[in-house]
Write a protein that holds these residues in place. Sequence first.
Motif, PDB file in Angstrom:
ATOM      1  N   LEU A   1       0.829  -1.204   0.000  1.00 50.44           N
ATOM      2  CA  LEU A   1       0.000   0.000   0.000  1.00 50.44           C
ATOM      3  C   LEU A   1       0.863   1.255   0.000  1.00 50.44           C
ATOM      4  N   CYS A   2       0.275   2.347  -0.463  1.00 51.78           N
ATOM      5  CA  CYS A   2       0.988   3.621  -0.524  1.00 51.78           C
ATOM      6  C   CYS A   2       0.459   4.563   0.557  1.00 51.78           C
ATOM      7  N   ASP A   3       1.373   5.108   1.359  1.00 50.51           N
ATOM      8  CA  ASP A   3       0.997   6.001   2.446  1.00 50.51           C
ATOM      9  C   ASP A   3       1.820   7.284   2.468  1.00 50.51           C
ATOM     10  N   ASP A   4       2.511   7.587   1.385  1.00 49.44           N
ATOM     11  CA  ASP A   4       3.289   8.823   1.369  1.00 49.44           C
ATOM     12  C   ASP A   4       2.600   9.855   0.482  1.00 49.44           C
ATOM     13  N   GLY A   5       3.135  11.088   0.491  1.00 46.51           N
ATOM     14  CA  GLY A   5       2.526  12.149  -0.299  1.00 46.51           C
ATOM     15  C   GLY A   5       1.082  12.374   0.109  1.00 46.51           C
ATOM     16  N   ASN A   6       0.178  12.354  -0.865  1.00 47.12           N
ATOM     17  CA  ASN A   6      -1.248  12.525  -0.601  1.00 47.12           C
ATOM     18  C   ASN A   6      -1.962  11.197  -0.375  1.00 47.12           C
ATOM     19  N   TYR A   7      -1.235  10.094  -0.379  1.00 44.96           N
ATOM     20  CA  TYR A   7      -1.853   8.775  -0.244  1.00 44.96           C
ATOM     21  C   TYR A   7      -1.975   8.370   1.226  1.00 44.96           C
ATOM     22  N   ARG A   8      -3.101   7.730   1.554  1.00 47.05           N
ATOM     23  CA  ARG A   8      -3.326   7.211   2.903  1.00 47.05           C
ATOM     24  C   ARG A   8      -4.043   5.866   2.812  1.00 47.05           C
ATOM     25  N   GLU A   9      -3.534   4.971   1.980  1.00 47.95           N
ATOM     26  CA  GLU A   9      -4.269   3.736   1.675  1.00 47.95           C
ATOM     27  C   GLU A   9      -4.461   2.838   2.887  1.00 47.95           C
ATOM     28  N   SER A  10      -3.481   2.799   3.774  1.00 44.55           N
ATOM     29  CA  SER A  10      -3.621   1.897   4.921  1.00 44.55           C
ATOM     30  C   SER A  10      -4.646   2.396   5.934  1.00 44.55           C
ATOM     31  N   ARG A  11      -5.168   3.598   5.739  1.00 39.49           N
ATOM     32  CA  ARG A  11      -6.286   4.056   6.572  1.00 39.49           C
ATOM     33  C   ARG A  11      -7.533   3.233   6.258  1.00 39.49           C
ATOM     34  N   TRP A  12      -7.665   2.794   5.003  1.00 45.20           N
ATOM     35  CA  TRP A  12      -8.873   2.073   4.592  1.00 45.20           C
ATOM     36  C   TRP A  12      -8.628   0.601   4.280  1.00 45.20           C
ATOM     37  N   PHE A  13      -7.457   0.303   3.744  1.00 46.64           N
ATOM     38  CA  PHE A  13      -7.201  -1.053   3.262  1.00 46.64           C
ATOM     39  C   PHE A  13      -6.097  -1.737   4.063  1.00 46.64           C
ATOM     40  N   THR A  14      -6.065  -3.046   3.939  1.00 44.16           N
ATOM     41  CA  THR A  14      -5.004  -3.868   4.507  1.00 44.16           C
ATOM     42  C   THR A  14      -4.266  -4.543   3.356  1.00 44.16           C
ATOM     43  N   PRO A  15      -2.951  -4.593   3.399  1.00 48.46           N
ATOM     44  CA  PRO A  15      -2.241  -5.281   2.311  1.00 48.46           C
ATOM     45  C   PRO A  15      -2.402  -6.794   2.424  1.00 48.46           C
ATOM     46  N   TRP A  16      -2.394  -7.455   1.297  1.00 50.54           N
ATOM     47  CA  TRP A  16      -2.403  -8.912   1.287  1.00 50.54           C
ATOM     48  C   TRP A  16      -1.013  -9.368   1.707  1.00 50.54           C
TER      49      TRP A  16
ATOM     50  N   VAL B   1       1.529 -16.423 -19.991  1.00 48.23           N
ATOM     51  CA  VAL B   1       1.283 -16.312 -18.553  1.00 48.23           C
ATOM     52  C   VAL B   1       1.293 -14.828 -18.191  1.00 48.23           C
ATOM     53  N   ILE B   2       0.337 -14.433 -17.342  1.00 46.49           N
ATOM     54  CA  ILE B   2       0.133 -13.028 -17.008  1.00 46.49           C
ATOM     55  C   ILE B   2       0.295 -12.825 -15.512  1.00 46.49           C
ATOM     56  N   GLY B   3       0.969 -11.735 -15.143  1.00 48.98           N
ATOM     57  CA  GLY B   3       1.102 -11.341 -13.737  1.00 48.98           C
ATOM     58  C   GLY B   3       0.496  -9.971 -13.512  1.00 48.98           C
ATOM     59  N   PHE B   4       0.349  -9.601 -12.241  1.00 49.12           N
ATOM     60  CA  PHE B   4      -0.350  -8.363 -11.906  1.00 49.12           C
ATOM     61  C   PHE B   4       0.422  -7.557 -10.864  1.00 49.12           C
ATOM     62  N   GLU B   5       0.365  -6.239 -11.026  1.00 50.81           N
ATOM     63  CA  GLU B   5       0.829  -5.310 -10.003  1.00 50.81           C
ATOM     64  C   GLU B   5      -0.225  -4.230  -9.844  1.00 50.81           C
ATOM     65  N   ILE B   6      -0.267  -3.620  -8.673  1.00 48.96           N
ATOM     66  CA  ILE B   6      -1.167  -2.505  -8.440  1.00 48.96           C
ATOM     67  C   ILE B   6      -0.343  -1.336  -7.919  1.00 48.96           C
ATOM     68  N   CYS B   7      -0.163  -0.346  -8.755  1.00 45.44           N
ATOM     69  CA  CYS B   7       0.451   0.951  -8.447  1.00 45.44           C
ATOM     70  C   CYS B   7       1.725   0.848  -7.606  1.00 45.44           C
ATOM     71  N   GLU B   8       1.618   1.019  -6.283  1.00 46.23           N
ATOM     72  CA  GLU B   8       2.782   1.119  -5.410  1.00 46.23           C
ATOM     73  C   GLU B   8       3.705  -0.085  -5.510  1.00 46.23           C
TER      74      GLU B   8
ATOM     75  N   ARG C   1      -3.861  16.992   3.768  1.00 47.29           N
ATOM     76  CA  ARG C   1      -3.389  15.621   3.849  1.00 47.29           C
ATOM     77  C   ARG C   1      -1.896  15.517   3.585  1.00 47.29           C
ATOM     78  N   PHE C   2      -1.368  16.431   2.771  1.00 44.62           N
ATOM     79  CA  PHE C   2      -0.017  16.269   2.275  1.00 44.62           C
ATOM     80  C   PHE C   2       1.054  16.576   3.315  1.00 44.62           C
ATOM     81  N   ASP C   3       0.842  17.608   4.129  1.00 41.34           N
ATOM     82  CA  ASP C   3       1.901  18.087   5.026  1.00 41.34           C
ATOM     83  C   ASP C   3       1.350  18.226   6.441  1.00 41.34           C
ATOM     84  N   HIS C   4       1.456  17.192   7.220  1.00 38.28           N
ATOM     85  CA  HIS C   4       0.900  17.185   8.581  1.00 38.28           C
ATOM     86  C   HIS C   4       1.911  17.770   9.562  1.00 38.28           C
ATOM     87  N   ARG C   5       1.558  18.904  10.155  1.00 37.53           N
ATOM     88  CA  ARG C   5       2.447  19.594  11.089  1.00 37.53           C
ATOM     89  C   ARG C   5       1.628  20.114  12.268  1.00 37.53           C
ATOM     90  N   PRO C   6       2.297  20.468  13.368  1.00 40.71           N
ATOM     91  CA  PRO C   6       1.551  21.040  14.507  1.00 40.71           C
ATOM     92  C   PRO C   6       0.827  22.322  14.122  1.00 40.71           C
TER      93      PRO C   6
END
Length: 721
Positions: free
Chosen positions: A121-136, A173-180, A673-678
């Motif tokens: 999953l991607c969690d850097d930049g503007n991505y927060r995928e692990s907030r919603w999903f779990t990696p296989w 034979v075919i393989g798969f990747e998803i983004c990150e 979302r991009f720059d979390h600071r106090p």
Amino acid sequence: MKEAMASVFCVSGCTLNQWALDFTGNYRRILESIKRAKAAGSKFRSGPELEIPGYGCADHFFENDTELHSWEVLAKLLDDPTTFDIICDVGMAVQHQGVLYNVRVIFLNKKILLIRPKMILCDDGNYRESRWFTPWCRPKVVEDFSLPPMVARITEQSRVPFGDALLETRDSVIGFEICEELWNPDSTNVDACLAGAEIIFNSSGSYHELRKRDLIRDLVTSASLKSACVYVFSNLRGCDGERVYYQGLSNISMNGKFLAVGRQFGLDEVEIVTAKFFVEDIRAKRATFRSRGIASASTCTYPRVKADTYLVSAIGGLANSAIEWPEMDAEEEIAKGPACWLWDYLRRSGQGGFFLPLSGGVDSASVATIAYSMCSMIDEAIRAGSQEVLADLRMVIGDQKYVPPEENGAKHICQKLLFTCYMGTENSSGTTKAAASSLAAQIGSNHQNIIIDTAVKAIIAIFVAVIGGRIPKFQAHGGTPREDLALQNVQARIRMLLSYLFAQLMLWVKDRPGGLLVLATGNVDEALRGYLTKYDCSSGDINPIGSISKTDLKSFLKYSVDKFNLTALSCILDAPPTAELTPLKDGQVVQTDEADMGMTYAELSTFGRLRKQLCCGPLAMYLRMTAEDPSARPADVAKKVKHFFKMYSINRHKTTILTPAYHAESYSPDDNRFDHRPFLYNPQWKWQFKSIDRYVSQMTLPTNPRALLSSGSLSRKPELV
């Protein structure tokens, strides 16, 4: 596997402009892409990431409705004859054993062949995928998945494979990747290809940043070269409801060479990239790639699911020849990326156009030019025969018979969509007023020149009446800095108030339905420094330049002088940036932005890069800047660094309310979302600034704080601050 020698395979990747939770529109676009892939002779169609619900659903992924409606869309796709006789690979969110996964669903002729979950999953930049999903977390493991009844009735399957597997057709034979998974150092395509996969399909949701396009080029060509395969990269494009713009660039590469590359920016909602190729070219490459053969022979077994079909082109034809990667300068990216984002937002918002406070400076001129670029792209698309873009334009302007004229079509469209206004005061110069009017005339916007002094004086009069007669003055007239700043801010904030009044009523005046979206005009450097008035013209509904530096904006305007023949931009570029909020002297502007800020725009870009991209605090920034410029006086560098962090800290509250802006720069201070600071800082930074002072006094210039720690230079007992 080698039944048909020298046979031409045909596969397609798709660029789709999806919209979060627009299940009706998303279904229509997916189906259209499958139709086009089949028409091109393709036997496999792959789409972008999470294309059924839309990538930007965010916390809506927590809702059962989102998954339910995704299954309903999938059921319609499975049952539609359009999807027959082609392997379809679509993206959605699926819950398996109580865990939510981001998955690809691969199906053929009403049968689901495999559900492949995302593993990294991607969690850097503007991505927060692990907030919603779990990696296989179980590589090369497949389990049974129970289909919901609405789908099982169509497929006549109760259980289907769920997990990490390869797809074996009768000829490949075919393989798969998803983004990150492509971006990760341990890319999953490597093991898949070592285990026999000859084609990798990557479904992505990669958003645009300036100068990022070549990263995709390098990653895809490296994967297809190192793994000796065909690599199909399918990406989203457009604004699906977020601050980012997904950048397209779907492409197909074989053995390190591109066979097809889609556009990065465009107004079409569906685009197909298709490649025909000889699979024997992959096998020949692998046969001579000896170290790869050893690695392949020692790899672990990969589970496979079978598909009783061939990938040989349905209509034959010649194999694609290798092509070059299309280059694009940052100036063209600024001209097209934010323009497409504005168009998506406008046509999906239900509003009738844009309102822009046009000051005659670089920032507002950049926004106006981007809006004009949008109109040019609309005109080009309509001239190319896009009925979809024409229908959207007619809907926005409320005229179902409108057709732009053959001559000056972009200018005519701009007259319908963009309303500009120069809001002058007694502190404004004739130069900026003339520049704004000249630019508005060249792009064709509906333009007004107004004077707001009456409103400014009325606001000040209310204050004077309440506090008993004391009249605040500018510093130039003997006032204090507090008085001066308050008087500047009144002018700036009244401009925002008037912007919204005009935006709500200008179409009413013209007997057109709807309202206008207010375009904000603050750039990324001023947001970082906090050099803006809270709730002035840096505020609005959306901001196309909020994540672009002043340096890049100036380069963009120079480019636009020739690209769009906007000669009015030349005088805007020649003038020093100024807010024009303090009294003129002999009719001339005396206030300049860089003097007010205490730093140049170039320095702000450096501070932003070091703060965000290189994760530098005050001490690390001082050390890095002195190392990069040995000729600089340490005391001067220290003074600049301290001033930046002080101003960043005391203006932090402004960053939290920045207008939603197009994401383009990787040092953006966007608080969403991009720059979390106090939210609240101690602007004195006592400990950090005293650390800098020690090095200034010692004239010691080590390269980084980690080197100091390892050398023991900071191991002595620190002084209390």
